[in-house]
Design an enzyme around this catalytic site. Structure first.
Site, PDB file in Angstrom:
ATOM      1  N   MET A  30       0.845  -1.195   0.000  1.00  0.00           N
ATOM      2  CA  MET A  30       0.000   0.000   0.000  1.00  0.00           C
ATOM      3  C   MET A  30       0.882   1.249   0.000  1.00  0.00           C
ATOM      4  SD  MET A  30      -3.471  -0.925   1.959  1.00  0.00           S
ATOM      5  CE  MET A  30      -2.976  -0.598   3.625  1.00  0.00           C
ATOM      6  N   GLY A  31       2.145   1.076  -0.360  1.00  0.00           N
ATOM      7  CA  GLY A  31       3.036   2.220  -0.487  1.00  0.00           C
ATOM      8  C   GLY A  31       3.553   2.734   0.847  1.00  0.00           C
ATOM      9  N   TYR A  32       4.110   3.964   0.817  1.00  0.00           N
ATOM     10  CA  TYR A  32       4.830   4.553   1.943  1.00  0.00           C
ATOM     11  C   TYR A  32       5.899   3.549   2.396  1.00  0.00           C
ATOM     12  CZ  TYR A  32       5.485   8.425   5.051  1.00  0.00           C
ATOM     13  OH  TYR A  32       6.006   9.538   5.662  1.00  0.00           O
ATOM     14  N   LEU A  33       6.732   3.213   1.416  1.00  0.00           N
ATOM     15  CA  LEU A  33       7.651   2.084   1.560  1.00  0.00           C
ATOM     16  C   LEU A  33       8.682   2.310   2.666  1.00  0.00           C
ATOM     17  CD1 LEU A  33       8.358   1.337  -2.210  1.00  0.00           C
ATOM     18  CD2 LEU A  33       6.555   0.392  -0.740  1.00  0.00           C
ATOM     19  N   HIS A  37       9.348  -3.375   3.346  1.00  0.00           N
ATOM     20  CA  HIS A  37       8.880  -3.616   1.969  1.00  0.00           C
ATOM     21  C   HIS A  37      10.065  -3.921   1.047  1.00  0.00           C
ATOM     22  CE1 HIS A  37       5.587  -0.694   3.303  1.00  0.00           C
ATOM     23  NE2 HIS A  37       4.909  -1.765   2.947  1.00  0.00           N
ATOM     24  N   GLN A  61     -10.396  -2.571   2.368  1.00  0.00           N
ATOM     25  CA  GLN A  61      -9.907  -3.253   3.571  1.00  0.00           C
ATOM     26  C   GLN A  61      -9.891  -2.330   4.793  1.00  0.00           C
ATOM     27  OE1 GLN A  61      -6.010  -4.103   1.535  1.00  0.00           O
ATOM     28  NE2 GLN A  61      -5.164  -3.773   3.563  1.00  0.00           N
ATOM     29  N   GLY A 148       4.859 -10.187   3.816  1.00  0.00           N
ATOM     30  CA  GLY A 148       5.647 -10.133   5.051  1.00  0.00           C
ATOM     31  C   GLY A 148       4.973 -10.919   6.176  1.00  0.00           C
ATOM     32  N   VAL A 177      10.885  -7.168   9.636  1.00  0.00           N
ATOM     33  CA  VAL A 177      12.053  -6.280   9.745  1.00  0.00           C
ATOM     34  C   VAL A 177      11.757  -5.274  10.860  1.00  0.00           C
ATOM     35  CG1 VAL A 177      13.554  -4.657   8.537  1.00  0.00           C
ATOM     36  CG2 VAL A 177      12.532  -6.572   7.295  1.00  0.00           C
ATOM     37  N   SER A 186       6.512  -0.516  10.097  1.00  0.00           N
ATOM     38  CA  SER A 186       5.142  -0.405   9.598  1.00  0.00           C
ATOM     39  C   SER A 186       4.965   0.998   9.059  1.00  0.00           C
ATOM     40  CB  SER A 186       4.159  -0.624  10.765  1.00  0.00           C
ATOM     41  OG  SER A 186       2.873  -0.147  10.419  1.00  0.00           O
TER      42      SER A 186
HETATM   43  O1  PAF Z   1      -0.193  -5.878   3.453  1.00  0.00           O
HETATM   44  C1  PAF Z   1      -0.614  -4.931   2.770  1.00  0.00           C
HETATM   45  O2  PAF Z   1       0.063  -3.917   2.583  1.00  0.00           O
HETATM   46  C2  PAF Z   1      -1.999  -5.005   2.145  1.00  0.00           C
HETATM   47  O3  PAF Z   1      -2.897  -5.650   2.984  1.00  0.00           O
HETATM   48  C3  PAF Z   1      -1.995  -5.657   0.745  1.00  0.00           C
HETATM   49  C4  PAF Z   1      -1.550  -7.120   0.808  1.00  0.00           C
HETATM   50  C5  PAF Z   1      -1.068  -4.886  -0.190  1.00  0.00           C
HETATM   51  C6  PAF Z   1      -3.405  -5.648   0.160  1.00  0.00           C
HETATM   52  O4  PAF Z   1      -3.886  -4.343   0.011  1.00  0.00           O
END
Ligand code: PAF
Length: 290
Positions: A30-33, A37, A61, A148, A177, A186
């Site tokens: 979902m980005g903001y790496l 990630h 979600q 992860g 990590v 996170s």
């Molecule tokens: O773990 C996440 O970042 C999210 O739940 C995912 C797997 C990218 C689905 O939106």
């Protein structure tokens, strides 16, 4: 690094890879790496010829009142990090691309696995996760996908979905990590103030305390879970759950075994954090102070 924004861009990438006899690995995010990630990317690059990283904040979600609007986003930074880590293709779809019409068919995680732990306090969460992951698998058609272990319940559910729906993708899991002091990485850590950041360490401390108690001979899962709760509360975490569960199906255990997973979740301010570790064996909790 190429950037694919539409289903057809992405399908073109898949077709070209197939024509060239190349395999694809997918890292859904979902980005903001953060470094967590990027380690998924490292693992993905060892599994296939080309690595696709998807960046999509999936609205389905998030529950009502959760942090969909405020979820941290920085696409330019993410693309720079992805490229510097060797990602071949970033898939950055819009909501319209992922949900061209209101969703009517969903992947239901079921109550047994999906209604427990995080599913108990986030009732529609895993339905949204499984549905978007199934869509990503359909669009990208990866040979392998990497997730992860921090989102342990999510990983178990995705493996279950792939098995039960016979989806042609292999799932690989990467270790958690942690920051140097032990806090699990996170994107939501960005919400924490300095004081909250030190309370948040209560989750990792709780896991470490459980592992020490297990090493000292404690086997009763309920006592281990109570210990985890106590440590989190002392640190200032509002506990959502602390449980010792079976690693494959997340069912509660009464006697802990080395592979049992201690899973914890709690709120620091309004930020909800999760963490987990096996009660024995290798973990990344060595640096966590008592
Ligand atoms: O773990 C996440 O970042 C999210 O739940 C995912 C797997 C990218 C689905 O939106």
């Amino acid at each position: 690094m190429r950037v694919a924004r539409t289903r057809s861009d992405m399908q073109g990438v898949r077709e070209a890879a197939t024509d060239a006899g190349q395999t694809l690995a997918l890292v859904p995010t979902m980005g903001y790496l953060h470094e967590g990630h990027l380690r998924l990317v490292d693992l993905a690059r060892k599994q296939a010829d080309e690595t696709v990283l998807s960046i999509y904040v999936n609205p389905t979600q998030f529950g009502a009142g959760e942090d969909l609007e405020s979820y941290p986003r920085d696409l330019e930074r993410d693309l720079g990090l992805a490229e510097s880590r060797g990602v071949d293709v970033a898939f950055v779809p819009s909501d319209r691309e992922m949900y061209p019409q209101p969703q009517s068919v969903w992947v239901d995680p079921g109550d047994e696995l999906g209604g427990r732990l995080c599913g108990a306090s986030r009732p529609a969460h895993f339905r949204g996760v499984l549905t978007v992951v199934a869509k990503l698998f359909g669009i990208v058609q990866p040979d392998v996908a990497v997730f992860g272990r921090k989102d342990y319940q999510q990983a178990v559910l995705i493996r279950r979905m792939v098995g039960e729906l016979a989806l042609p993708v292999r799932i690989e899991l990467a270790p958690i990590v942690r920051e140097p002091d032990g806090l699990a990485m996170s994107s939501r850590n960005a919400y924490l103030t300095e004081a909250q950041r030190s309370s948040a360490l209560g989750l990792a401390r709780a896991l470490r305390a459980v592992r020490e108690a297990f090493a000292g001979g404690e086997r009763t899962a309920q006592r281990l879970a109570e210990l985890a709760r106590d440590v989190m509360e002392v640190a200032g975490v509002r506990v959502d759950y602390a449980e010792v569960v079976h690693p494959d199906d997340l069912s509660p255990v009464s006697e802990a075994e080395p592979a049992s997973i201690c899973a914890v979740a709690g709120y620091v301010g309004t930020t909800r954090l999760i963490d987990n570790a096996p009660v024995a064996g290798p973990s990344s909790l060595e640096n966590v102070g008592a």
